[in-house]
Design an enzyme around this catalytic site. Structure first.
Site, mmCIF file in Angstrom:
data_model
loop_
_atom_site.group_PDB
_atom_site.id
_atom_site.type_symbol
_atom_site.label_atom_id
_atom_site.label_comp_id
_atom_site.label_asym_id
_atom_site.label_seq_id
_atom_site.Cartn_x
_atom_site.Cartn_y
_atom_site.Cartn_z
ATOM 1 N NE ARG A 49 73.423 21.014 12.790
ATOM 2 C CZ ARG A 49 74.268 21.140 13.794
ATOM 3 N NH1 ARG A 49 74.123 22.102 14.649
ATOM 4 N NH2 ARG A 49 75.273 20.292 13.950
ATOM 5 C CE LYS A 155 80.093 3.884 22.568
ATOM 6 N NZ LYS A 155 81.547 3.712 22.649
ATOM 7 C CG ASP A 184 78.049 -3.190 22.100
ATOM 8 O OD1 ASP A 184 79.017 -3.291 21.313
ATOM 9 O OD2 ASP A 184 78.189 -3.215 23.326
ATOM 10 C CG HIS A 185 80.825 -1.290 16.701
ATOM 11 N ND1 HIS A 185 81.112 -0.449 17.732
ATOM 12 C CD2 HIS A 185 82.030 -1.691 16.222
ATOM 13 C CE1 HIS A 185 82.424 -0.337 17.863
ATOM 14 N NE2 HIS A 185 83.009 -1.083 16.963
ATOM 15 C CE LYS A 189 84.369 -4.992 16.638
ATOM 16 N NZ LYS A 189 85.216 -4.331 15.662
ATOM 17 C CD GLU A 223 90.438 1.681 20.308
ATOM 18 O OE1 GLU A 223 89.964 1.957 19.213
ATOM 19 O OE2 GLU A 223 90.086 2.233 21.352
ATOM 20 C CG ASP A 242 84.779 5.081 24.088
ATOM 21 O OD1 ASP A 242 83.766 5.385 23.438
ATOM 22 O OD2 ASP A 242 85.883 4.817 23.563
ATOM 23 C CG HIS A 247 82.261 -1.901 22.642
ATOM 24 N ND1 HIS A 247 81.038 -1.788 22.031
ATOM 25 C CD2 HIS A 247 82.941 -0.773 22.299
ATOM 26 C CE1 HIS A 247 80.981 -0.648 21.341
ATOM 27 N NE2 HIS A 247 82.125 -0.016 21.498
ATOM 28 C CE LYS A 347 89.722 5.872 22.401
ATOM 29 N NZ LYS A 347 89.409 4.983 21.271
HETATM 30 C C1 BG6 Z 1 83.791 2.769 19.795
HETATM 31 C C2 BG6 Z 1 84.500 3.714 20.716
HETATM 32 O O1 BG6 Z 1 82.568 2.376 20.338
HETATM 33 O O2 BG6 Z 1 84.600 1.632 19.576
HETATM 34 C C3 BG6 Z 1 85.860 4.096 20.179
HETATM 35 O O3 BG6 Z 1 83.724 4.877 20.908
HETATM 36 C C4 BG6 Z 1 86.660 2.862 19.856
HETATM 37 O O4 BG6 Z 1 86.566 4.922 21.088
HETATM 38 C C5 BG6 Z 1 85.853 1.911 18.986
HETATM 39 O O5 BG6 Z 1 87.836 3.263 19.189
HETATM 40 C C6 BG6 Z 1 86.571 0.608 18.784
HETATM 41 O O6 BG6 Z 1 85.878 -0.146 17.841
HETATM 42 P P1 BG6 Z 1 86.631 -1.175 16.916
HETATM 43 O O7 BG6 Z 1 85.553 -1.823 16.136
HETATM 44 O O8 BG6 Z 1 87.596 -0.391 16.082
HETATM 45 O O9 BG6 Z 1 87.347 -2.098 17.846
#
Ligand code: BG6
Length: 501
Positions: A49, A155, A184-185, A189, A223, A242, A247, A347
């Site tokens: 934007r 996501k 889905d990252h 990995k 985390e 989340d 994941h 978290k």
């Molecule tokens: C994300 C979540 O998809 O993954 C976050 O929205 C989380 O809350 C993160 O912290 C964790 O990813 P990674 O790669 O740091 O384990």
């Protein structure tokens, strides 16, 4: 693997000025460029934007690379070449003109390159913008060639089963499934991809990979960080949406899936979706014993006082959102019947670590004298996804000495010790796969919906019954007591890797 060097490509990054592009997407593109994976002709159009000049946008991208790229600060010469491919386009996502402009830019590149380009629309925006962008891409005729146009969706994919279904329906009106890349990252990995290799490239695993030998499985993704500045997003999400819906269930599928016939994207995704379909449903009666939640209170992390979740920015001071969840899953099929899969995520936990532990059953008969087996432990296979990247098999061994004493020792495959080259970031792998048209590591429509369908009863129950116990764990702990009780009831405890100093 299909080469993409001769496939001119235009990346249109919606949310160009956002955090995700700054931290992840552009640094990943830069590393792909350094490693010579990008085509000879490519353009990156960042869009947002804010009104920005190309140069200001480039500066911001350079800053992101300098801070977050795995290859460290950008090399000035390489950056100069790379940045010639970067452009900025201020955009109103609701305005047809915006998309016309993208169309013109793409056409200009194609004229210059004398070739039709692949176009990747990367939606690094908040989910409420997914529909309007997709609709406008379609209306402006920018999605006409299904072999050339792809769309990447970040996501969260839906907020619940209904919204995921309607987003899938909307996308499928405009794009074919082969064009849709739902990220889905975790699947990008390196250590996660290696689960498939470990299971199916080694003869040793498959014979014992079932209920006859495996007692239970744990997946723990913890985390140390809190919600940081994402309170507004997280309030509507919580740990279940989340982390578990996407994941963690993906990790579980990789551990539990049947042997695929080949390495085809659909074959692998079919086998994963079979796991989701086989999972024991949650009912209002069994949820209490199979799913627990937590929310962090204040505490100290590495000598610094940190606020509780309810005191974080953009969080309701009476919030009912869970920042921790632990669930006991079952996969009701021949391979896994009655083997519990315990998962937990949270978290502000004591440690940042993503670890899968497979605990094998005990030997059927112990031949050793009792005094030799004081520290006896059943075999465990520990797949550490991050930050340590390793697979360790814990076995029993005779301690050297004249007497007979048995210890647990680790047989370790450690990435650092075995390979010199740095593993790529998940986003590098995923972007390259998008360019190459390989959907193996992306979520298919039915997968996303099956995952939502599975957890909806838990979400609904938790939403209708506010927790009266929040906050119920303090920062820097291993989560709430209810999570210990969940697993202790079955005679087990949560495993952790020793923390490295
Ligand atoms: C994300 C979540 O998809 O993954 C976050 O929205 C989380 O809350 C993160 O912290 C964790 O990813 P990674 O790669 O740091 O384990």
């Amino acid at each position: 693997m299909k080469s993409t060097k001769d496939q001119p490509t235009v990346f249109v990054i919606f949310g160009g000025t956002g955090d995700l592009n700054w931290r992840k997407v552009t640094p990943a593109l830069y590393n792909l460029f350094l490693d010579n994976w990008l085509p000879d002709h490519f353009s990156i159009i960042g869009s947002g934007r804010t009104k920005l000049s190309d140069d200001d946008f480039k500066k911001k991208m350079l800053d992101g690379i300098n801070q977050f790229s795995r290859s460290g600060k950008a090399d000035p010469e390489k950056w100069a070449t790379f940045s010639e491919h970067i452009f900025y386009q201020a955009a109103d996502l609701n305005d047809a003109e915006t998309y016309k402009e993208f169309g013109n830019l793409i056409k200009n590149y194609e004229t210059e390159w004398k070739q039709e380009a692949n176009v990747i629309y990367y939606l690094a925006v908040a989910p409420q913008f997914f529909p309007v962008i997709a609709e406008n891409i379609s209306k402006s005729g920018l999605a006409q060639n299904p072999d050339k146009v792809r769309i990447v969706i970040e996501k969260p994919f839906g907020h619940d089963l209904e919204s995921a279904k309607s987003l899938n329906q909307l996308l499928s009106r405009i794009f074919q499934e082969k064009q849709i890349y739902r990220i889905d990252h975790y699947l990008g990995k390196e250590t996660v991809q290696n689960i498939l290799t470990f299971r199916f490239a080694n003869l040793l695993c498959e014979p014992v990979w079932n209920r006859n030998y495996i007692e239970h499985v744990q997946i723990s993704v913890t985390e140390q960080l809190g919600v940081q500045d994402r309170g507004d997003y997280y309030e509507g999400a919580g740990a279940m949406r989340d982390m578990i819906q996407n994941h963690i269930l993906q990790l579980l599928c990789l551990v539990a899936m049947e042997v695929p016939v080949d390495f085809g994207a659909d074959e692998i995704r079919n086998k994963k979706v079979d796991v989701l379909h086989a999972m024991r449903p949650f009912t209002s009666e069994n949820i209490k014993n199979r799913a627990v939640r937590g929310q962090y209170g204040k505490g100290w992390i590495e000598g610094k006082e940190v606020p509780g979740y309810r005191q974080e920015a953009k969080v309701d001071p009476n919030s009912n959102t869970e920042t921790f969840a632990a669930v006991k899953f079952f996969v009701d099929n021949w391979r896994w019947q009655d083997v519990p899969f315990y998962v937990r995520t949270g978290k502000r936990m004591h440690q940042t670590a993503s670890v899968i532990t497979i605990q094998f059953k005990d030997v059927p008969h112990l031949i050793f004298p009792e005094e030799a087996t004081d520290s006896w432990q059943q075999n465990r296979l520990i797949i550490s996804i991050q930050p340590e990247m390793s697979i360790r098999l814990q076995v029993q061994a005779k301690r050297p000495g004249v007497d007979m004493v048995i210890n647990t020792v680790d047989m370790v495959f450690d990435y650092k010790g075995s390979y010199d080259n740095q593993a790529p970031e998940a986003y590098e792998t995923l972007i390259l796969d998008t360019m190459q048209g390989d959907q193996t590591l992306f979520m298919r429509a039915d997968q996303v919906e099956a995952a939502w369908a599975l957890i909806m009863p838990i979400l609904n129950t938790w939403e209708s019954k506010k927790s009266t116990k929040f906050p119920n764990y303090s920062a820097d702990s291993w989560g709430p007591e209810v999570a210990e009780a969940l697993i202790a009831r079955d005679g087990y405890h949560w495993f952790t890797l020793p923390k490295k100093e």
